[in-house]
Design a protein around this motif. Sequence first.
Motif, short mmCIF file in Angstrom:
data_model
loop_
_atom_site.label_atom_id
_atom_site.label_comp_id
_atom_site.label_asym_id
_atom_site.label_seq_id
_atom_site.Cartn_x
_atom_site.Cartn_y
_atom_site.Cartn_z
N SER A 47 106.60 24.56 26.47
CA SER A 47 106.52 24.92 24.60
C SER A 47 106.39 23.69 23.94
CB SER A 47 107.21 26.35 24.26
OG SER A 47 108.39 26.02 22.96
N ASN A 66 92.10 28.35 20.12
CA ASN A 66 93.14 29.47 20.94
C ASN A 66 94.63 29.47 20.36
OD1 ASN A 66 91.15 28.30 23.01
ND2 ASN A 66 91.46 30.20 23.53
N ASN A 67 94.96 30.63 20.46
CA ASN A 67 96.88 31.29 20.50
C ASN A 67 97.51 30.36 21.58
OD1 ASN A 67 97.22 33.13 21.85
ND2 ASN A 67 96.34 34.03 20.16
N ARG A 68 98.63 30.61 22.00
CA ARG A 68 99.68 29.49 21.90
C ARG A 68 99.37 30.90 23.33
NH1 ARG A 68 105.16 26.24 21.26
NH2 ARG A 68 103.76 25.87 19.84
N GLU A 69 99.77 32.23 23.30
CA GLU A 69 99.46 32.87 24.30
C GLU A 69 98.52 32.42 25.15
OE1 GLU A 69 100.27 33.49 21.24
OE2 GLU A 69 102.48 33.54 21.64
N GLU A 70 97.39 32.27 24.62
CA GLU A 70 96.11 32.49 25.21
C GLU A 70 96.12 30.93 26.19
OE1 GLU A 70 93.43 34.55 22.14
OE2 GLU A 70 93.37 32.55 22.35
N VAL A 72 99.03 29.58 27.67
CA VAL A 72 99.72 29.69 28.82
C VAL A 72 98.55 30.42 29.90
CG1 VAL A 72 101.81 30.88 28.96
CG2 VAL A 72 101.79 29.49 26.59
N GLU A 73 98.17 31.17 29.47
CA GLU A 73 97.47 32.08 29.91
C GLU A 73 96.61 31.46 30.88
OE1 GLU A 73 95.70 35.59 28.96
OE2 GLU A 73 97.15 36.73 27.63
N ASP A 76 98.21 29.31 33.28
CA ASP A 76 98.05 29.58 35.09
C ASP A 76 97.22 30.29 35.58
OD1 ASP A 76 101.60 30.02 33.95
OD2 ASP A 76 101.18 31.75 33.35
#
Lengths: 275, 275
Positions: A47, A66-70, A72-73, A76
């Motif tokens: 983060s 890409n946004n933050r959630e993308e 992170v995904e 992963d």
Amino acid sequence: MNKYCFLNGEIIDSESACVPIDDIGLLRGYGVFEVIKTYNKKPFLLSEHLDRLEASANYLGIIIPNNREEIVEIIDKLIGMSFGSEFLVRIVLTGGRSVSGMDFNGHNPNFFITLADVPVKNEEQYTNGVSLCFVEHQRFFPTVKTLNYVFPIKLKQDIKDGYFDFLYHFNDYVLESPTSSFFLVKGDKIITPKDNILMGVTRGFVIKIASEMFQVEERDVLLEEINSADECFITATNKEVLPVVKIDDIVIGNGLVGEKTKKIIEKYNQIIQNV
Amino acid sequence: MNKYCFLNGEIIDSESACVPIDDIGLLRGYGVFEVIKTYNKKPFLLSEHLDRLEASANYLGIIIPNNREEIVEIIDKLIGMSFGSEFLVRIVLTGGRSVSGMDFNGHNPNFFITLADVPVKNEEQYTNGVSLCFVEHQRFFPTVKTLNYVFPIKLKQDIKDGYFDFLYHFNDYVLESPTSSFFLVKGDKIITPKDNILMGVTRGFVIKIASEMFQVEERDVLLEEINSADECFITATNKEVLPVVKIDDIVIGNGLVGEKTKKIIEKYNQIIQNV
């Protein structure tokens, strides 16, 4: 690089991943990046790294696609697809293609994420500490993590035998190492420069854990303060907390890794083992 | 970019030309380049540009994979294959792929040559002159033409209305513009900085032609000398000789393009028409 990487919306084979030769990141170093280390296959302080990536991109006027959630995904997913125990995750964002080599459209960047294996740690450096060389230098846009590292890469080719890295100073003040933040210990205090440096993510984390045990000062550090330092260390994602026992010809303290440095390393190791 | 380019030994379609994402030129700005202009479809001052490319590559420890004759042939071939009347030829040499993002092997560079159309000249700028803004800055490795232009590209986004470009100064001395060399005229003399600047190829050529008409001094130029300058101009491959009539709030001479500048432009134009 590991087998798979992310490039502009897709996960692809790293060997086929490339950017056009008119990318302004390639032609002019115009772009930003982050490197994140995993522990237990989880990206550590992700983060905070993404905060800095956003700030750097914003400063150079480049839109992260890409946004933050993308993001992170994607990381992963890459970790899940890769062999190896732990990784260095590199996120790179350039200004994209440029017609003139000077102008660019921040809305069409090249954006990629790669994984690399973590290099084997040289334990001896942590047990006995390392030596640094002074060099007069200050980054441009010091707080922005741009792609420009011509200076340290060139410099490193000529480093004196037995020295691990450089320590930048400018206008009589100590700043940072080319890829690390700098700390010194003096009596009860842990002291670290706060201006004209890159705001290291590991630096911020070490300030936090050190503050639970010691008094921490973020302030300008005079070059001459090195002479009376009891301990020194540098911090970086990949180096974690690395003791420094000599700078140029100045032996720090008694020339051995200091007790406060050891305590901070111990605390750091506890935390990363349990993430 | 024009339709064809040269990349690592081959002439290929520019649209498919790309470099791997672990190239150290892309990851770290570690590479060098040249831009050459053609007149009558002949690359002007090519030999001088290739001299500088060799010096820059040598400084960064990168081996140019083609010899000079081959480079000349490649450029000729690209020109022959391209539509358009005149071109800007860009030669780029990076440190090649890097495992760690810090180390590199200078024997496996990425090396490419592209052509672009010459942008239409804004005649008004040559007739009336342009304005510059001071900014305190000095390049790192000023004499080496590295890929790092983060500073001027970012800076240019915030340039004041009505100003054409910046003029770097450092420690009370005038240096250069981000992509041009700087000259001033004072009485009978043409004066230009000589240290801590990129050795402009056009600068060298202008010194040569100006020397046939005037007294030329290459020396340190104090910032305060701008106040008493009669004329100023900048030189660059793409800009040729461009008159400067204002720097920040200082009107140069009578605010019109100077007579000596005009003579140098005239001489320059004579030569390029007859190459």
